[in-house]
Design a protein around this motif. Structure first.
Motif, PDB file in Angstrom:
ATOM      1  N   LYS A  38     -10.566  14.116  12.890  1.00 52.76           N
ATOM      2  CA  LYS A  38     -11.022  14.012  14.279  1.00 52.76           C
ATOM      3  C   LYS A  38     -12.541  14.132  14.377  1.00 52.76           C
ATOM      4  CE  LYS A  38      -6.818  15.605  16.625  1.00 52.76           C
ATOM      5  NZ  LYS A  38      -6.226  16.634  17.526  1.00 52.76           N
ATOM      6  N   ARG A  39     -13.140  14.940  13.509  1.00 50.19           N
ATOM      7  CA  ARG A  39     -14.594  15.071  13.526  1.00 50.19           C
ATOM      8  C   ARG A  39     -15.247  13.751  13.111  1.00 50.19           C
ATOM      9  NH1 ARG A  39     -18.525  19.017  13.855  1.00 50.19           N
ATOM     10  NH2 ARG A  39     -20.408  18.647  12.619  1.00 50.19           N
ATOM     11  N   ALA A  40     -14.684  13.085  12.110  1.00 52.52           N
ATOM     12  CA  ALA A  40     -15.217  11.783  11.693  1.00 52.52           C
ATOM     13  C   ALA A  40     -15.142  10.782  12.852  1.00 52.52           C
ATOM     14  CB  ALA A  40     -14.447  11.264  10.488  1.00 52.52           C
ATOM     15  N   ILE A  41     -14.006  10.718  13.509  1.00 53.13           N
ATOM     16  CA  ILE A  41     -13.836   9.794  14.636  1.00 53.13           C
ATOM     17  C   ILE A  41     -14.829  10.123  15.748  1.00 53.13           C
ATOM     18  CG2 ILE A  41     -12.245   9.053  16.452  1.00 53.13           C
ATOM     19  CD1 ILE A  41      -9.970   9.468  14.401  1.00 53.13           C
ATOM     20  N   ASN A  42     -15.060  11.416  15.981  1.00 51.07           N
ATOM     21  CA  ASN A  42     -16.015  11.845  16.992  1.00 51.07           C
ATOM     22  C   ASN A  42     -17.405  11.294  16.712  1.00 51.07           C
ATOM     23  OD1 ASN A  42     -16.845  13.788  19.270  1.00 51.07           O
ATOM     24  ND2 ASN A  42     -18.150  14.470  17.578  1.00 51.07           N
ATOM     25  N   PHE A  43     -17.752  11.153  15.433  1.00 53.11           N
ATOM     26  CA  PHE A  43     -19.054  10.606  15.051  1.00 53.11           C
ATOM     27  C   PHE A  43     -19.017   9.087  14.851  1.00 53.11           C
ATOM     28  CE2 PHE A  43     -19.952  15.050  13.809  1.00 53.11           C
ATOM     29  CZ  PHE A  43     -21.220  15.193  14.358  1.00 53.11           C
ATOM     30  N   GLN A  44     -17.939   8.452  15.278  1.00 47.02           N
ATOM     31  CA  GLN A  44     -17.792   6.998  15.163  1.00 47.02           C
ATOM     32  C   GLN A  44     -17.784   6.543  13.708  1.00 47.02           C
ATOM     33  OE1 GLN A  44     -17.249   4.786  17.947  1.00 47.02           O
ATOM     34  NE2 GLN A  44     -16.759   6.829  18.687  1.00 47.02           N
ATOM     35  N   ILE A  45     -17.140   7.333  12.862  1.00 43.09           N
ATOM     36  CA  ILE A  45     -16.913   6.983  11.466  1.00 43.09           C
ATOM     37  C   ILE A  45     -15.408   6.842  11.277  1.00 43.09           C
ATOM     38  CG2 ILE A  45     -17.128   7.725   9.058  1.00 43.09           C
ATOM     39  CD1 ILE A  45     -19.547   9.427   9.946  1.00 43.09           C
ATOM     40  N   GLU A  46     -14.964   5.690  10.768  1.00 38.21           N
ATOM     41  CA  GLU A  46     -13.531   5.538  10.549  1.00 38.21           C
ATOM     42  C   GLU A  46     -13.111   6.345   9.321  1.00 38.21           C
ATOM     43  OE1 GLU A  46      -9.953   2.453   9.413  1.00 38.21           O
ATOM     44  OE2 GLU A  46     -11.979   1.652   9.628  1.00 38.21           O
ATOM     45  N   PRO A  47     -12.201   7.301   9.490  1.00 32.74           N
ATOM     46  CA  PRO A  47     -11.726   8.061   8.338  1.00 32.74           C
ATOM     47  C   PRO A  47     -10.532   7.371   7.684  1.00 32.74           C
ATOM     48  CG  PRO A  47     -10.853   9.031  10.344  1.00 32.74           C
ATOM     49  CD  PRO A  47     -11.646   7.813  10.753  1.00 32.74           C
ATOM     50  N   ILE A  48     -10.621   7.145   6.391  1.00 28.91           N
ATOM     51  CA  ILE A  48      -9.473   6.676   5.618  1.00 28.91           C
ATOM     52  C   ILE A  48      -9.084   7.808   4.678  1.00 28.91           C
ATOM     53  CG2 ILE A  48      -8.583   5.011   3.951  1.00 28.91           C
ATOM     54  CD1 ILE A  48     -10.526   2.964   5.039  1.00 28.91           C
ATOM     55  N   ILE A  49      -7.928   8.381   4.886  1.00 28.51           N
ATOM     56  CA  ILE A  49      -7.476   9.485   4.037  1.00 28.51           C
ATOM     57  C   ILE A  49      -7.182   8.938   2.653  1.00 28.51           C
ATOM     58  CG2 ILE A  49      -5.688  11.216   3.667  1.00 28.51           C
ATOM     59  CD1 ILE A  49      -5.435  11.504   6.675  1.00 28.51           C
ATOM     60  N   CYS A  50      -7.851   9.496   1.664  1.00 29.35           N
ATOM     61  CA  CYS A  50      -7.756   9.002   0.297  1.00 29.35           C
ATOM     62  C   CYS A  50      -7.152  10.111  -0.561  1.00 29.35           C
ATOM     63  CB  CYS A  50      -9.150   8.630  -0.186  1.00 29.35           C
ATOM     64  SG  CYS A  50      -9.191   7.488  -1.560  1.00 29.35           S
ATOM     65  N   THR A  51      -5.853  10.035  -0.762  1.00 30.52           N
ATOM     66  CA  THR A  51      -5.144  11.112  -1.448  1.00 30.52           C
ATOM     67  C   THR A  51      -4.412  10.565  -2.677  1.00 30.52           C
ATOM     68  OG1 THR A  51      -3.703  13.033  -1.094  1.00 30.52           O
ATOM     69  CG2 THR A  51      -3.045  10.955  -0.033  1.00 30.52           C
ATOM     70  N   THR A  52      -3.486  11.346  -3.210  1.00 29.91           N
ATOM     71  CA  THR A  52      -2.863  10.993  -4.489  1.00 29.91           C
ATOM     72  C   THR A  52      -1.406  10.573  -4.309  1.00 29.91           C
ATOM     73  OG1 THR A  52      -1.817  13.073  -5.211  1.00 29.91           O
ATOM     74  CG2 THR A  52      -4.211  12.956  -5.335  1.00 29.91           C
ATOM     75  N   THR A  53      -0.867  10.009  -5.388  1.00 25.17           N
ATOM     76  CA  THR A  53       0.536   9.602  -5.379  1.00 25.17           C
ATOM     77  C   THR A  53       1.479  10.751  -5.698  1.00 25.17           C
ATOM     78  OG1 THR A  53       0.313   8.921  -7.697  1.00 25.17           O
ATOM     79  CG2 THR A  53       0.018   7.215  -6.011  1.00 25.17           C
ATOM     80  N   ASP A  54       0.936  11.929  -5.950  1.00 26.70           N
ATOM     81  CA  ASP A  54       1.778  13.077  -6.244  1.00 26.70           C
ATOM     82  C   ASP A  54       2.640  13.428  -5.026  1.00 26.70           C
ATOM     83  OD1 ASP A  54       2.000  15.390  -8.416  1.00 26.70           O
ATOM     84  OD2 ASP A  54       2.072  16.342  -6.440  1.00 26.70           O
ATOM     85  N   SER A  55       3.870  13.822  -5.277  1.00 27.31           N
ATOM     86  CA  SER A  55       4.798  14.100  -4.169  1.00 27.31           C
ATOM     87  C   SER A  55       4.311  15.222  -3.257  1.00 27.31           C
ATOM     88  CB  SER A  55       6.186  14.447  -4.724  1.00 27.31           C
ATOM     89  OG  SER A  55       6.134  15.589  -5.550  1.00 27.31           O
ATOM     90  N   SER A  56       3.461  16.110  -3.799  1.00 25.47           N
ATOM     91  CA  SER A  56       2.940  17.209  -2.982  1.00 25.47           C
ATOM     92  C   SER A  56       2.070  16.697  -1.838  1.00 25.47           C
ATOM     93  CB  SER A  56       2.130  18.178  -3.854  1.00 25.47           C
ATOM     94  OG  SER A  56       0.998  17.535  -4.411  1.00 25.47           O
ATOM     95  N   ASP A  57       1.618  15.449  -1.955  1.00 21.45           N
ATOM     96  CA  ASP A  57       0.761  14.886  -0.908  1.00 21.45           C
ATOM     97  C   ASP A  57       1.510  13.975   0.066  1.00 21.45           C
ATOM     98  OD1 ASP A  57      -1.581  16.175  -1.745  1.00 21.45           O
ATOM     99  OD2 ASP A  57      -1.921  14.684  -3.308  1.00 21.45           O
ATOM    100  N   ASP A  58       2.836  13.982  -0.006  1.00 24.97           N
ATOM    101  CA  ASP A  58       3.630  13.209   0.954  1.00 24.97           C
ATOM    102  C   ASP A  58       3.318  13.642   2.385  1.00 24.97           C
ATOM    103  OD1 ASP A  58       4.799  11.956  -1.185  1.00 24.97           O
ATOM    104  OD2 ASP A  58       6.748  12.957  -1.003  1.00 24.97           O
TER     105      ASP A  58
END
Length: 247
Positions: A38-58
């Protein structure tokens, strides 16, 4: 989301060790990762969540759907490859790195960094020393191609958490350190790794709100110089952990 001029890759995973699942800790009315998005969006920056394929990040994939933001899942250990695969998947030529540990990053500085990267055709705009030393104000602006070059002859499973050590090996890389002026000139730790960090950052959120500018944050520390001592002693341990990953 595609109308945003600036793009930030929010690097995050739930498998933290010093502060378990820190990205899911409560923060204001949200949790940490939701706050960062939400902070990124507030600054007009598109956030793309860049995470892992590990099941813990589902859970992060479910959260991205809830927030209606783009997400990419890639290598668990090779953060550079995760970024490159994300950039290739969405056909993104340049982006800014947003570490989910840096809860009060300076969005205006990030946009300045990206604009400089594009205008002057640099490969990399590095954060100022103060940010790298713990104040967490800004990350790296990078081109997709410089990451591709940094990964040449690197195994896909290599741990590239300390991405700088790989980037600096790229021959003839065109880079610049972002220069910024700050009203606060003492060491400051605003990154989330230890419980003391969480206490301080949560205090800032309660006092200044989730979208406080860095000037507002600096002014608070100028008026309350002892506040920085709450977690600054952790910087030695944090830096030691970073250096241990250097190859």
């Amino acid at each position: 989301m595609n109308s945003f001029e600036h793009i930030g890759f929010v690097s995050v995973r739930t498998s933290s060790t010093r502060l378990p699942k820190k990205c899911l800790l409560p923060f204001g009315k949200d949790n940490v990762i939701t706050h960062v998005v939400k902070r990124a969006i507030n600054f007009q920056i598109e956030p793309i969540i860049c995470t892992t394929t590990d099941s813990s990040d589902d859970i992060l994939e479910e959260l991205a759907k809830h927030l209606n933001v783009r997400l990419f899942r890639g290598s668990l250990n090779n953060k550079l490859k995760r970024w490159l695969d994300c950039a290739d998947f969405f056909d993104i030529d340049s982006f800014h790195t947003i570490d989910a540990d840096d809860l009060f990053f300076d969005g205006e500085q990030m946009k300045d960094s990206l604009n400089l990267l594009k205008k002057e055709t640099y490969d990399c705009i590095c954060p100022p020393k103060e940010s790298s030393d713990g104040d967490g104000s800004v990350g790296y602006s990078l081109t997709r191609e410089v990451i591709r070059k940094s990964l040449q002859n690197i195994d896909d499973e290599t741990d590239t958490e300390m991405m700088w050590y790989f980037l600096q090996k790229v021959q003839n890389i065109k880079m610049l350190e972002l220069k910024v002026s700050s009203s606060y000139n003492s060491p400051l730790r605003l990154t989330l790794d230890f419980k003391e960090d969480y206490w301080l950052l949560s205090f800032l959120q309660r006092i200044l709100g989730s979208y406080a500018t860095r000037d507002e944050i600096n002014n608070l520390f100028i008026s309350n110089p002892d506040l920085a001592e709450l977690n600054l002693f952790r910087n030695h341990e944090w830096k030691a952990a970073q250096l241990s990953k250097k190859i």
